[in-house]
Design a protein around this motif. Sequence first.
Motif, PDB file in Angstrom:
ATOM      1  N   LEU A 228       0.844  -1.280  -0.072  1.00  0.00           N
ATOM      2  CA  LEU A 228      -0.006  -0.008   0.069  1.00  0.00           C
ATOM      3  C   LEU A 228       1.018   1.302   0.207  1.00  0.00           C
ATOM      4  N   ASP A 229       0.827   1.937  -1.207  1.00  0.00           N
ATOM      5  CA  ASP A 229       1.604   3.026  -1.188  1.00  0.00           C
ATOM      6  C   ASP A 229       3.239   2.864  -0.774  1.00  0.00           C
ATOM      7  N   ALA A 230       3.659   1.682  -0.986  1.00  0.00           N
ATOM      8  CA  ALA A 230       5.028   1.511  -0.707  1.00  0.00           C
ATOM      9  C   ALA A 230       5.742   0.541  -1.625  1.00  0.00           C
ATOM     10  N   PHE A 231       6.814   0.546  -1.686  1.00  0.00           N
ATOM     11  CA  PHE A 231       7.557  -0.255  -2.628  1.00  0.00           C
ATOM     12  C   PHE A 231       9.160  -0.559  -1.980  1.00  0.00           C
TER      13      PHE A 231
ATOM     14  N   ASN B 206      -1.005  14.570   8.598  1.00  0.00           N
ATOM     15  CA  ASN B 206      -1.203  13.774   7.368  1.00  0.00           C
ATOM     16  C   ASN B 206      -1.710  14.501   6.502  1.00  0.00           C
ATOM     17  N   ILE B 207      -1.258  15.045   5.501  1.00  0.00           N
ATOM     18  CA  ILE B 207      -1.720  16.080   4.664  1.00  0.00           C
ATOM     19  C   ILE B 207      -2.619  15.254   3.633  1.00  0.00           C
ATOM     20  N   GLY B 208      -3.810  15.783   3.602  1.00  0.00           N
ATOM     21  CA  GLY B 208      -4.813  15.332   2.636  1.00  0.00           C
ATOM     22  C   GLY B 208      -5.776  14.332   3.324  1.00  0.00           C
ATOM     23  N   LEU B 209      -5.398  13.944   4.427  1.00  0.00           N
ATOM     24  CA  LEU B 209      -6.243  12.840   5.167  1.00  0.00           C
ATOM     25  C   LEU B 209      -7.548  13.552   5.471  1.00  0.00           C
ATOM     26  N   SER B 210      -8.538  12.850   5.085  1.00  0.00           N
ATOM     27  CA  SER B 210      -9.822  13.426   5.244  1.00  0.00           C
ATOM     28  C   SER B 210     -10.338  13.309   6.727  1.00  0.00           C
ATOM     29  N   ARG B 211     -11.391  14.187   7.166  1.00  0.00           N
ATOM     30  CA  ARG B 211     -11.806  13.998   8.633  1.00  0.00           C
ATOM     31  C   ARG B 211     -12.290  12.541   8.783  1.00  0.00           C
ATOM     32  N   GLN B 212     -12.948  11.849   7.849  1.00  0.00           N
ATOM     33  CA  GLN B 212     -13.430  10.540   8.227  1.00  0.00           C
ATOM     34  C   GLN B 212     -12.355   9.574   8.441  1.00  0.00           C
ATOM     35  N   GLY B 213     -11.426   9.754   7.449  1.00  0.00           N
ATOM     36  CA  GLY B 213     -10.066   8.842   7.649  1.00  0.00           C
ATOM     37  C   GLY B 213      -9.299   9.158   8.916  1.00  0.00           C
ATOM     38  N   ALA B 214      -9.333  10.511   9.211  1.00  0.00           N
ATOM     39  CA  ALA B 214      -8.563  10.934  10.795  1.00  0.00           C
ATOM     40  C   ALA B 214      -9.211  10.352  11.969  1.00  0.00           C
TER      41      ALA B 214
ATOM     42  N   HIS C  95     -11.347   7.596  11.973  1.00  0.00           N
ATOM     43  CA  HIS C  95     -11.092   6.181  11.843  1.00  0.00           C
ATOM     44  C   HIS C  95      -9.647   5.976  12.431  1.00  0.00           C
ATOM     45  N   MET C  96      -8.754   6.701  12.280  1.00  0.00           N
ATOM     46  CA  MET C  96      -7.360   6.265  12.686  1.00  0.00           C
ATOM     47  C   MET C  96      -7.373   6.501  14.300  1.00  0.00           C
ATOM     48  N   ALA C  97      -7.938   7.545  14.554  1.00  0.00           N
ATOM     49  CA  ALA C  97      -8.119   8.157  16.013  1.00  0.00           C
ATOM     50  C   ALA C  97      -8.920   7.252  16.972  1.00  0.00           C
TER      51      ALA C  97
ATOM     52  N   THR D 123      -6.040   8.904  -4.302  1.00  0.00           N
ATOM     53  CA  THR D 123      -6.373   9.173  -2.780  1.00  0.00           C
ATOM     54  C   THR D 123      -4.873   9.515  -2.286  1.00  0.00           C
ATOM     55  N   VAL D 124      -4.988   9.946  -0.813  1.00  0.00           N
ATOM     56  CA  VAL D 124      -3.805   9.978  -0.445  1.00  0.00           C
ATOM     57  C   VAL D 124      -3.310   8.796   0.450  1.00  0.00           C
ATOM     58  N   HIS D 125      -1.886   8.940   0.992  1.00  0.00           N
ATOM     59  CA  HIS D 125      -1.149   7.881   1.540  1.00  0.00           C
ATOM     60  C   HIS D 125      -1.961   6.732   2.306  1.00  0.00           C
ATOM     61  N   HIS D 126      -2.724   7.082   3.075  1.00  0.00           N
ATOM     62  CA  HIS D 126      -3.308   6.074   3.961  1.00  0.00           C
ATOM     63  C   HIS D 126      -4.592   5.351   3.316  1.00  0.00           C
ATOM     64  N   LEU D 127      -4.295   4.815   2.196  1.00  0.00           N
ATOM     65  CA  LEU D 127      -5.437   3.959   1.446  1.00  0.00           C
ATOM     66  C   LEU D 127      -6.295   3.266   2.210  1.00  0.00           C
ATOM     67  N   HIS D 128      -5.765   2.513   3.294  1.00  0.00           N
ATOM     68  CA  HIS D 128      -6.591   1.551   4.227  1.00  0.00           C
ATOM     69  C   HIS D 128      -7.789   2.300   4.999  1.00  0.00           C
ATOM     70  N   VAL D 129      -7.551   3.765   5.192  1.00  0.00           N
ATOM     71  CA  VAL D 129      -8.442   4.398   5.928  1.00  0.00           C
ATOM     72  C   VAL D 129      -9.234   5.203   4.944  1.00  0.00           C
ATOM     73  N   GLU D 130      -8.745   5.742   3.854  1.00  0.00           N
ATOM     74  CA  GLU D 130      -9.426   6.697   2.852  1.00  0.00           C
ATOM     75  C   GLU D 130     -10.353   5.541   1.801  1.00  0.00           C
ATOM     76  N   VAL D 131      -9.894   4.676   1.232  1.00  0.00           N
ATOM     77  CA  VAL D 131     -10.620   3.705   0.531  1.00  0.00           C
ATOM     78  C   VAL D 131     -10.456   2.241   0.873  1.00  0.00           C
ATOM     79  N   PRO D 132     -11.187   2.099   1.870  1.00  0.00           N
ATOM     80  CA  PRO D 132     -10.965   0.534   2.372  1.00  0.00           C
ATOM     81  C   PRO D 132     -11.607  -0.326   1.616  1.00  0.00           C
ATOM     82  N   ASP D 133     -12.557  -0.146   0.960  1.00  0.00           N
ATOM     83  CA  ASP D 133     -13.081  -0.822  -0.165  1.00  0.00           C
ATOM     84  C   ASP D 133     -12.232  -1.460  -1.206  1.00  0.00           C
ATOM     85  N   VAL D 134     -11.548  -0.600  -1.597  1.00  0.00           N
ATOM     86  CA  VAL D 134     -10.288  -0.867  -2.716  1.00  0.00           C
ATOM     87  C   VAL D 134      -9.495  -1.595  -2.351  1.00  0.00           C
ATOM     88  N   VAL D 135      -8.964  -1.426  -1.192  1.00  0.00           N
ATOM     89  CA  VAL D 135      -7.910  -2.371  -0.441  1.00  0.00           C
ATOM     90  C   VAL D 135      -8.560  -3.739  -0.267  1.00  0.00           C
ATOM     91  N   ALA D 136      -9.665  -3.728   0.381  1.00  0.00           N
ATOM     92  CA  ALA D 136     -10.492  -5.086   0.585  1.00  0.00           C
ATOM     93  C   ALA D 136     -10.650  -5.688  -0.853  1.00  0.00           C
TER      94      ALA D 136
END
Length: 166
Positions: free
Chosen positions: A7-10, A54-62, A64-66, A145-158
């Motif tokens: 996820l956004d890494a290599f 976390n630049i670009g992180l949505s309120r919903q994503g933040a 979720h992380m919190a 999306t932004v770096h935190h794909l797992h919180v911003e687009v969890p359906d895509v990751v799933a």
Amino acid sequence: FKRLLLLDAFGPPSEAPELQPERLAKSLKAMLRVRSFSTFDSHEAAVERLRATNIGLSRQGAEHMARHAVYEDPDAPGTWRFRLDARLRGPTPLRYPEETWLAVCRRVTAPVLVLRATKGYLPLGELIQGRLDACRQVEMRNIDTVHHLHVEVPDVVADAVRELLG
């Protein structure tokens, strides 16, 4: 492993061997002065800090992380803290030269799927292309999306996990 989803890494950035002694020295010095994480007077303040750092992180994503990363200190009601180990802060102690990462990529025989956030940390270019070319079975998909794909687009990751496991 039989499959690999990144996820956004290599792999981490590479660095020349001659720079490693100074990198290690800085890392060891940082370990001697552990800086604790900030505390907050509300859960909302912690959410705002996550968004600010976390630049670009949505309120919903933040939020979720919190839910998973922040707790109210039972010994200090009204004080919110991160569930993070402050000893892990500071510079990375070691970076390998790019030749090492290419050798690692060549050893991977499993299918690799890279989900790259278009507004994330994984840059396009020669470095990443070299790692992609070194892998036997690799696909990279750009996700808007932004770096935190797992919180911003969890359906895509799933969906990607289901696809890899299917």
